[in-house]
Design a protein around this motif. Structure first.
Motif, PDB file in Angstrom:
ATOM      1  N   TYR A 197     -74.009 -14.984  23.613  1.00  0.00           N
ATOM      2  CA  TYR A 197     -73.573 -13.859  24.445  1.00  0.00           C
ATOM      3  C   TYR A 197     -72.275 -13.252  23.918  1.00  0.00           C
ATOM      4  O   TYR A 197     -72.173 -12.035  23.746  1.00  0.00           O
ATOM      5  CB  TYR A 197     -73.405 -14.297  25.904  1.00  0.00           C
ATOM      6  CG  TYR A 197     -72.765 -13.225  26.748  1.00  0.00           C
ATOM      7  CD1 TYR A 197     -73.421 -12.016  26.981  1.00  0.00           C
ATOM      8  CD2 TYR A 197     -71.496 -13.397  27.289  1.00  0.00           C
ATOM      9  CE1 TYR A 197     -72.839 -11.009  27.724  1.00  0.00           C
ATOM     10  CE2 TYR A 197     -70.900 -12.400  28.045  1.00  0.00           C
ATOM     11  CZ  TYR A 197     -71.573 -11.205  28.272  1.00  0.00           C
ATOM     12  OH  TYR A 197     -70.989 -10.206  28.999  1.00  0.00           O
ATOM     13  N   ASP A 201     -68.523  -6.028  30.431  1.00  0.00           N
ATOM     14  CA  ASP A 201     -69.979  -6.139  30.566  1.00  0.00           C
ATOM     15  C   ASP A 201     -70.373  -6.817  31.880  1.00  0.00           C
ATOM     16  O   ASP A 201     -71.471  -6.633  32.364  1.00  0.00           O
ATOM     17  CB  ASP A 201     -70.532  -6.940  29.377  1.00  0.00           C
ATOM     18  CG  ASP A 201     -72.038  -6.993  29.359  1.00  0.00           C
ATOM     19  OD1 ASP A 201     -72.673  -5.918  29.372  1.00  0.00           O
ATOM     20  OD2 ASP A 201     -72.597  -8.117  29.314  1.00  0.00           O
ATOM     21  N   LEU A 202     -69.461  -7.581  32.456  1.00  0.00           N
ATOM     22  CA  LEU A 202     -69.715  -8.288  33.722  1.00  0.00           C
ATOM     23  C   LEU A 202     -68.887  -7.677  34.852  1.00  0.00           C
ATOM     24  O   LEU A 202     -68.350  -8.394  35.701  1.00  0.00           O
ATOM     25  CB  LEU A 202     -69.397  -9.776  33.568  1.00  0.00           C
ATOM     26  CG  LEU A 202     -70.193 -10.525  32.502  1.00  0.00           C
ATOM     27  CD1 LEU A 202     -69.714 -11.967  32.374  1.00  0.00           C
ATOM     28  CD2 LEU A 202     -71.678 -10.483  32.815  1.00  0.00           C
ATOM     29  N   SER A 216     -74.547 -15.010  29.326  1.00  0.00           N
ATOM     30  CA  SER A 216     -73.882 -14.066  30.224  1.00  0.00           C
ATOM     31  C   SER A 216     -73.755 -14.644  31.628  1.00  0.00           C
ATOM     32  O   SER A 216     -72.709 -14.518  32.274  1.00  0.00           O
ATOM     33  CB  SER A 216     -74.677 -12.758  30.259  1.00  0.00           C
ATOM     34  OG  SER A 216     -74.183 -11.894  31.235  1.00  0.00           O
TER      35      SER A 216
END
Length: 157
Positions: free
Chosen positions: A151, A69-70, A50
């Motif tokens: 990831y 997610d980021l 990640s």
């Protein structure tokens, strides 16, 4: 008895270490763009993957891809497909092949080959903007590739 148990454990650790030999960029075996064999023999770390995906100094995947997610990483790109659901769209072997060298699976891809060291027209020295020198290597290490794959495999719909 205790010595034989310790000897057995040491032998198992040695065998595991020997089996975990890193595959060189020039020795990666692609099958229809996928790479079924781990590049390191060591499981990838999704947390580290990640960081690599979101770090503009390492993988810089977010320069071209969006990853919900980021969301805390600013200025995500729209050139490549969103990586949300990547773990559902592609197998681990396909993800490994795409990250290592996307051009094998997607011939017209603009994605850089993160685990390649030869066959370039004008190679540069990573993200420095300078020409390659005698330290020329892949953009990401074999373990970093495994971490990114681990990831991306977690990104489900």
């Amino acid at each position: 008895m205790r010595i034989s148990i310790l000897t057995t454990i040491a032998a198992a650790v040695s065998a595991t270490a020997l089996g975990a030999a890193e595959i060189a960029p020039t020795a990666v075996s692609f099958e229809d763009g996928a790479v079924s064999q781990s590049l390191t023999g060591v499981a990838g770390d999704p947390a580290n993957g990640s960081e690599i995906v979101g770090d503009k100094g390492q993988g810089n995947c977010v320069a071209c891809h969006q990853v919900s997610d980021l969301a805390d990483v600013p200025f995500q790109g729209e050139i490549g497909p969103a990586l949300d659901g990547a773990g559902d769209r592609w197998s681990e072997a396909e993800l490994r092949g795409i990250v290592a060298n996307a051009k094998i699976m997607f011939e017209d891809s603009m994605m850089p080959s993160f685990y390649k060291t030869e066959g370039f027209i004008r190679p540069g020295n990573a993200y420095t903007g300078k020409a390659a020198d005698d330290t020329f290597g892949p953009l990401l290490s074999a373990q970093q590739i495994e971490d990114v794959v681990a990831y991306l495999s977690t990104l489900k719909e």
